[in-house]
Design a protein around this motif. Sequence first.
Motif, PDB file in Angstrom:
ATOM      1  N   TRP A 280       0.836  -1.193   0.000  1.00 12.19           N
ATOM      2  CA  TRP A 280       0.000   0.000   0.000  1.00 12.19           C
ATOM      3  C   TRP A 280       0.875   1.250   0.000  1.00 12.19           C
ATOM      4  O   TRP A 280       1.797   1.365   0.796  1.00 12.19           O
ATOM      5  CB  TRP A 280      -0.918   0.006   1.225  1.00 12.19           C
ATOM      6  CG  TRP A 280      -1.775  -1.215   1.300  1.00 12.19           C
ATOM      7  CD1 TRP A 280      -1.477  -2.389   1.945  1.00 12.19           C
ATOM      8  CD2 TRP A 280      -3.040  -1.409   0.667  1.00 12.19           C
ATOM      9  NE1 TRP A 280      -2.483  -3.298   1.770  1.00 12.19           N
ATOM     10  CE2 TRP A 280      -3.470  -2.714   0.995  1.00 12.19           C
ATOM     11  CE3 TRP A 280      -3.867  -0.600  -0.109  1.00 12.19           C
ATOM     12  CZ2 TRP A 280      -4.669  -3.240   0.547  1.00 12.19           C
ATOM     13  CZ3 TRP A 280      -5.071  -1.109  -0.556  1.00 12.19           C
ATOM     14  CH2 TRP A 280      -5.463  -2.416  -0.230  1.00 12.19           C
TER      15      TRP A 280
ATOM     16  N   THR B 127      -2.704  16.699  -9.630  1.00 11.64           N
ATOM     17  CA  THR B 127      -2.800  15.609 -10.598  1.00 11.64           C
ATOM     18  C   THR B 127      -1.474  15.350 -11.299  1.00 11.64           C
ATOM     19  O   THR B 127      -1.088  14.195 -11.506  1.00 11.64           O
ATOM     20  CB  THR B 127      -3.887  15.919 -11.641  1.00 11.64           C
ATOM     21  OG1 THR B 127      -3.642  17.207 -12.226  1.00 11.64           O
ATOM     22  CG2 THR B 127      -5.260  15.934 -10.998  1.00 11.64           C
TER      23      THR B 127
ATOM     24  N   SER C 128       1.055   1.584 -10.258  1.00 12.87           N
ATOM     25  CA  SER C 128      -0.132   1.475 -11.108  1.00 12.87           C
ATOM     26  C   SER C 128      -1.192   2.490 -10.693  1.00 12.87           C
ATOM     27  O   SER C 128      -1.140   3.072  -9.608  1.00 12.87           O
ATOM     28  CB  SER C 128      -0.719   0.068 -11.006  1.00 12.87           C
ATOM     29  OG  SER C 128      -1.217  -0.158  -9.685  1.00 12.87           O
ATOM     30  N   ASP C 129      -2.196   2.663 -11.552  1.00 17.17           N
ATOM     31  CA  ASP C 129      -3.326   3.522 -11.207  1.00 17.17           C
ATOM     32  C   ASP C 129      -4.028   3.017  -9.952  1.00 17.17           C
ATOM     33  O   ASP C 129      -4.496   3.811  -9.130  1.00 17.17           O
ATOM     34  CB  ASP C 129      -4.325   3.575 -12.373  1.00 17.17           C
ATOM     35  CG  ASP C 129      -3.792   4.340 -13.571  1.00 17.17           C
ATOM     36  OD1 ASP C 129      -2.815   5.088 -13.405  1.00 17.17           O
ATOM     37  OD2 ASP C 129      -4.364   4.182 -14.669  1.00 17.17           O
ATOM     38  N   ASP C 130      -4.091   1.690  -9.810  1.00 17.32           N
ATOM     39  CA  ASP C 130      -4.749   1.115  -8.642  1.00 17.32           C
ATOM     40  C   ASP C 130      -3.994   1.480  -7.363  1.00 17.32           C
ATOM     41  O   ASP C 130      -4.610   1.793  -6.341  1.00 17.32           O
ATOM     42  CB  ASP C 130      -4.843  -0.402  -8.791  1.00 17.32           C
ATOM     43  CG  ASP C 130      -5.656  -1.028  -7.664  1.00 17.32           C
ATOM     44  OD1 ASP C 130      -6.851  -0.712  -7.557  1.00 17.32           O
ATOM     45  OD2 ASP C 130      -5.077  -1.824  -6.894  1.00 17.32           O
TER      46      ASP C 130
ATOM     47  N   MET D 167      -2.333   4.089  -6.850  1.00 17.80           N
ATOM     48  CA  MET D 167      -2.445   5.529  -6.619  1.00 17.80           C
ATOM     49  C   MET D 167      -3.867   5.981  -6.318  1.00 17.80           C
ATOM     50  O   MET D 167      -4.112   7.170  -6.089  1.00 17.80           O
ATOM     51  CB  MET D 167      -1.927   6.282  -7.854  1.00 17.80           C
ATOM     52  CG  MET D 167      -0.475   6.034  -8.191  1.00 17.80           C
ATOM     53  SD  MET D 167       0.648   6.713  -6.948  1.00 17.80           S
ATOM     54  CE  MET D 167       0.401   8.465  -7.201  1.00 17.80           C
ATOM     55  N   ARG D 168      -4.810   5.058  -6.284  1.00 23.57           N
ATOM     56  CA  ARG D 168      -6.212   5.478  -6.241  1.00 23.57           C
ATOM     57  C   ARG D 168      -6.581   6.231  -4.965  1.00 23.57           C
ATOM     58  O   ARG D 168      -7.423   7.134  -4.997  1.00 23.57           O
ATOM     59  CB  ARG D 168      -7.145   4.284  -6.448  1.00 23.57           C
ATOM     60  CG  ARG D 168      -7.236   3.284  -5.310  1.00 23.57           C
ATOM     61  CD  ARG D 168      -8.074   2.081  -5.737  1.00 23.57           C
ATOM     62  NE  ARG D 168      -8.369   1.146  -4.665  1.00 23.57           N
ATOM     63  CZ  ARG D 168      -7.558   0.202  -4.253  1.00 23.57           C
ATOM     64  NH1 ARG D 168      -6.363   0.053  -4.822  1.00 23.57           N
ATOM     65  NH2 ARG D 168      -7.907  -0.625  -3.274  1.00 23.57           N
ATOM     66  N   PHE D 169      -5.969   5.893  -3.852  1.00 20.97           N
ATOM     67  CA  PHE D 169      -6.324   6.577  -2.612  1.00 20.97           C
ATOM     68  C   PHE D 169      -5.741   7.990  -2.585  1.00 20.97           C
ATOM     69  O   PHE D 169      -6.386   8.919  -2.076  1.00 20.97           O
ATOM     70  CB  PHE D 169      -5.856   5.762  -1.410  1.00 20.97           C
ATOM     71  CG  PHE D 169      -6.583   4.455  -1.279  1.00 20.97           C
ATOM     72  CD1 PHE D 169      -7.877   4.426  -0.794  1.00 20.97           C
ATOM     73  CD2 PHE D 169      -5.987   3.271  -1.664  1.00 20.97           C
ATOM     74  CE1 PHE D 169      -8.571   3.228  -0.686  1.00 20.97           C
ATOM     75  CE2 PHE D 169      -6.660   2.067  -1.565  1.00 20.97           C
ATOM     76  CZ  PHE D 169      -7.954   2.042  -1.082  1.00 20.97           C
ATOM     77  N   SER D 170      -4.551   8.169  -3.134  1.00 15.58           N
ATOM     78  CA  SER D 170      -3.974   9.509  -3.228  1.00 15.58           C
ATOM     79  C   SER D 170      -4.794  10.376  -4.180  1.00 15.58           C
ATOM     80  O   SER D 170      -5.085  11.547  -3.889  1.00 15.58           O
ATOM     81  CB  SER D 170      -2.520   9.428  -3.706  1.00 15.58           C
ATOM     82  OG  SER D 170      -1.705   8.796  -2.744  1.00 15.58           O
ATOM     83  N   ASN D 171      -5.175   9.800  -5.318  1.00 19.59           N
ATOM     84  CA  ASN D 171      -5.993  10.551  -6.273  1.00 19.59           C
ATOM     85  C   ASN D 171      -7.338  10.926  -5.671  1.00 19.59           C
ATOM     86  O   ASN D 171      -7.848  12.033  -5.891  1.00 19.59           O
ATOM     87  CB  ASN D 171      -6.196   9.731  -7.547  1.00 19.59           C
ATOM     88  CG  ASN D 171      -4.990   9.787  -8.473  1.00 19.59           C
ATOM     89  OD1 ASN D 171      -4.533  10.853  -8.848  1.00 19.59           O
ATOM     90  ND2 ASN D 171      -4.470   8.624  -8.845  1.00 19.59           N
ATOM     91  N   SER D 172      -7.914  10.020  -4.905  1.00 23.38           N
ATOM     92  CA  SER D 172      -9.215  10.282  -4.292  1.00 23.38           C
ATOM     93  C   SER D 172      -9.151  11.453  -3.308  1.00 23.38           C
ATOM     94  O   SER D 172     -10.053  12.296  -3.272  1.00 23.38           O
ATOM     95  CB  SER D 172      -9.721   9.027  -3.581  1.00 23.38           C
ATOM     96  OG  SER D 172     -10.933   9.279  -2.909  1.00 23.38           O
TER      97      SER D 172
ATOM     98  N   GLU E 280      -8.962  14.661  -5.298  1.00 28.60           N
ATOM     99  CA  GLU E 280     -10.239  14.957  -5.951  1.00 28.60           C
ATOM    100  C   GLU E 280     -11.278  15.479  -4.976  1.00 28.60           C
ATOM    101  O   GLU E 280     -12.099  16.341  -5.320  1.00 28.60           O
ATOM    102  CB  GLU E 280     -10.762  13.695  -6.639  1.00 28.60           C
ATOM    103  CG  GLU E 280      -9.963  13.283  -7.862  1.00 28.60           C
ATOM    104  CD  GLU E 280     -10.322  11.891  -8.351  1.00 28.60           C
ATOM    105  OE1 GLU E 280     -11.271  11.297  -7.795  1.00 28.60           O
ATOM    106  OE2 GLU E 280      -9.655  11.401  -9.282  1.00 28.60           O
TER     107      GLU E 280
END
Length: 295
Positions: free
Chosen positions: A214, A222, A235-237, A239-244, A247
């Motif tokens: 993790w 962004t 991967s995008d997966d 990074m998903r929590f950072s991106n969230s 956003e």
Amino acid sequence: ITDVLEDDPDRVLARFLSFGRSIAAAAARRALAEAGVQPVEIAGLIVNTCTGYLCPGLSSYIAEDLGLRASIRVHDLMGMGCGAAIPNLEAAAGMLARSGEGPVLSIAVEICSATMFPSHEPELIVSNCIFGDGAAAAVLDLAPDTGNHGLARMIDFASGIFPHYRDDLRYRTQGGRLRNYLNKRVPVIGAQTSAEVASRLLARHRLSRNDIGWWAIHPGGTTVLAQAAKELGLSDDAMRFSNSVFENHGNMSSPSVLFVLRGILDGGTPRRGQKGMLVSFGAGFSAFAALIEFT
């Protein structure tokens, strides 16, 4: 809107104190409740911020608001920018190791709206658009022999200071107010320095990036996140929590990486024994990493 665009330095600082104090205390109360710790049990308090200067620091006001006892150890960390939550955690871990007495309450709080600086300059337009206010808190303690082992164990920390990039990301005082300077090179610099520090920490423990289940990457924007993913090979997966967080909350400066960790704990369901990495960067130019193990 009028409040945010206030340009009187005294009123801006009063706003920083008022809102910084209130959201820091609110974050602390949530952390204490989740940990099952009463305020009078806290043995140490560490507070970091970079969006306003006070003497005494916010720790004095937060200790009063929470009803902490007078004998606690107290540190205020200033001027470390967006990366400061990780050295805050390291200071808390060091305090525990030296004194053998816990728990220690770690708080990262920023009122970025107190540094709003209206201008047509591109870097200030970006800065005014992406930064938001926020606070995050964590309760650290020595691992008990039995019973509740908390959410994660802090394993180790690493940091880096790169003064040749100092002018690319910093606050300057102009007319008695803080003015952010954000060079367009920051995403690349931040990604490269963060990757260097994270790689050094992994090497120290003979780990590879694949051993990290993790990743909590500072959501500075962004482009920042895209560059960090590229530099770290994530991967995008991953990074998903950072991106969230970006956003939904924008860049809250130092608390942001702890918001990402909270998202991982709530939505990622890390398994016991899995390792995680917190990565952030900020003014200095500085970069930080923390290796953790979920419990």
